[in-house]
Design a protein around this motif. Structure first.
Motif, mmCIF file in Angstrom:
data_model
loop_
_atom_site.group_PDB
_atom_site.id
_atom_site.type_symbol
_atom_site.label_atom_id
_atom_site.label_comp_id
_atom_site.label_asym_id
_atom_site.label_seq_id
_atom_site.Cartn_x
_atom_site.Cartn_y
_atom_site.Cartn_z
ATOM 1 N N LYS A 88 0.684 -1.275 0.016
ATOM 2 C CA LYS A 88 -0.005 -0.035 -0.095
ATOM 3 C C LYS A 88 0.817 1.341 0.094
ATOM 4 N N ILE A 89 0.410 2.201 -0.742
ATOM 5 C CA ILE A 89 0.896 3.669 -0.522
ATOM 6 C C ILE A 89 -0.070 4.599 0.298
ATOM 7 N N THR A 90 0.633 5.532 0.914
ATOM 8 C CA THR A 90 -0.301 6.452 1.652
ATOM 9 C C THR A 90 -0.348 7.845 0.910
ATOM 10 N N ILE A 91 -1.371 8.131 0.789
ATOM 11 C CA ILE A 91 -1.835 9.500 0.181
ATOM 12 C C ILE A 91 -2.124 10.452 1.368
ATOM 13 N N ALA A 92 -1.106 11.308 1.862
ATOM 14 C CA ALA A 92 -0.885 11.955 3.062
ATOM 15 C C ALA A 92 -2.007 13.149 3.127
ATOM 16 N N GLY A 93 -2.541 13.455 4.282
ATOM 17 C CA GLY A 93 -3.437 14.581 4.479
ATOM 18 C C GLY A 93 -2.181 15.798 5.294
ATOM 19 N N SER A 94 -2.810 16.834 4.969
ATOM 20 C CA SER A 94 -1.958 18.052 5.444
ATOM 21 C C SER A 94 -1.913 18.219 6.815
ATOM 22 N N GLY A 95 -0.865 18.635 7.609
ATOM 23 C CA GLY A 95 -0.964 18.951 8.978
ATOM 24 C C GLY A 95 -1.467 17.715 9.927
ATOM 25 N N ASN A 96 -2.410 17.937 10.710
ATOM 26 C CA ASN A 96 -2.635 16.715 11.384
ATOM 27 C C ASN A 96 -3.961 15.875 10.826
ATOM 28 N N TYR A 97 -4.209 16.359 9.617
ATOM 29 C CA TYR A 97 -5.504 15.624 8.880
ATOM 30 C C TYR A 97 -4.923 14.178 8.517
ATOM 31 N N GLU A 98 -5.982 13.297 8.577
ATOM 32 C CA GLU A 98 -5.629 11.894 8.305
ATOM 33 C C GLU A 98 -5.384 11.546 6.795
ATOM 34 N N GLY A 99 -4.386 10.649 6.635
ATOM 35 C CA GLY A 99 -4.112 10.591 5.017
ATOM 36 C C GLY A 99 -5.017 9.093 4.696
ATOM 37 N N ASP A 108 5.127 14.011 -2.782
ATOM 38 C CA ASP A 108 5.160 12.916 -2.169
ATOM 39 C C ASP A 108 5.323 11.553 -2.954
ATOM 40 N N LEU A 109 4.589 11.345 -4.007
ATOM 41 C CA LEU A 109 4.477 10.523 -4.841
ATOM 42 C C LEU A 109 4.763 10.624 -6.215
ATOM 43 N N PRO A 110 6.089 10.623 -6.362
ATOM 44 C CA PRO A 110 6.590 11.058 -7.899
ATOM 45 C C PRO A 110 6.141 9.791 -8.908
ATOM 46 N N GLN A 111 5.943 8.814 -8.410
ATOM 47 C CA GLN A 111 5.326 7.635 -9.378
ATOM 48 C C GLN A 111 4.068 8.179 -10.065
ATOM 49 N N LEU A 160 -3.686 14.207 -11.376
ATOM 50 C CA LEU A 160 -2.747 13.507 -11.241
ATOM 51 C C LEU A 160 -3.388 12.012 -11.392
ATOM 52 N N ILE A 161 -2.652 11.077 -12.313
ATOM 53 C CA ILE A 161 -3.096 9.996 -12.732
ATOM 54 C C ILE A 161 -2.147 8.892 -12.377
#
Length: 265
Positions: A154-165, A208-211, A220-221
């Motif tokens: 799995k990859i993580t798509i991060a949330g900004s600050g304290n927001y959940e990814g 964060d995800l250059p792929q 982004l695709i």
């Protein structure tokens, strides 16, 4: 009963369980000597006991189409109720097959075979209580192993600050679009398109995800989910799996052409 249960849908890996079942039943019968095998000579054991083992393994494999149907029926989701149904089906089919082997192979000319009720209560159920946990454990182990492999991928798509990814398997991800102060993750689950909002910017996720491939300031695709590109009046659109589309801006067109290997006039 309605919650998901660890499960591996790949049929070829269930042949491993069938092979293990064959070996386990042979060893169980050989050393515990039920079914009057204590009266058999060593060479006779090597003839008759593998038949029981083979029949049990074949019974497990015969039920795999039912397993595939249940998996498809529940939209590629496996539930505890489906698992219990599979174990019940194996137990009932096993009883029929083992009884037939006992009557027509092991003692075909015996005038006084065990009655069905005695066979079930004194022989089959005790043997089943030894065999069934092995099958259940093997199936559960395969399912858990698959879950751990998926989690590692799995990859993580991060949330900004304290927001959940948001975490998902790479091959589930189709594209990410901008939505004001949020981004919308478009992905597949159980072959259905789903969406998930995360508070972040598209530029931060691209970093964060250059792929991922930037095709537009709003898109982004995942290039692995690309199907084809078409143009109309000099404007390009990319079609992804499930026929989802996104625009390609002139700013990113050269990079997109190189990454997706298509040409334009």
């Amino acid at each position: 009963m309605k919650g998901k249960y660890p499960f591996d849908p790949v049929l070829k890996r269930h042949f491993i369980i069938a092979l293990g079942l064959f070996l386990w039943i042979f060893l169980f019968l050989f050393f515990t000597e039920p079914l009057d095998v204590g009266e058999l000579q060593f060479k006779e054991k090597l003839v008759f006991l593998p038949i029981y083992s083979l029949v049990a393994s074949a019974g497990y494999l015969v039920l795999l189409p039912l397993q595939s149907w249940l998996y498809a029926y529940h939209a590629k989701s496996w539930k505890l109720s489906s698992e219990l149904l599979m174990l019940l089906a194996f137990s009932l089919l096993g009883l029929v097959l083992v009884r037939m082997v006992y009557l027509f192979v092991v003692i075909p000319y015996e005038p006084n075979p065990y009655s069905l009720s005695y066979f079930i209560t004194a022989i089959y159920i005790p043997a089943l209580l030894v065999v069934l946990p092995i099958i259940a454990a093997g199936r559960y182990g395969l399912g858990r192993y698959l879950e751990k492999r998926k989690e590692a991928q799995k990859i993580t798509i991060a949330g900004s600050g304290n927001y959940e990814g948001f975490r998902l398997v790479w091959n589930q991800l189709i594209m990410i679009t901008s939505a004001d102060n949020y981004v919308e993750v478009i992905y597949t689950e159980d072959n259905r398109v789903k969406k998930h909002l995360i508070r972040n910017t598209l530029s931060a996720i691209a970093s964060d995800l250059p792929q991922l491939l930037r095709v537009h300031r709003s898109f982004l695709i995942n290039p692995d989910q690309y199907k084809y590109v078409n143009s109309e009046n000099g404007k390009f659109k990319i079609t992804m799996i499930h026929d989802l589309q996104c625009s390609v801006s002139n700013t990113y067109l050269p990079e997109v052409k190189a990454a997706l290997n298509f040409t334009t006039n």
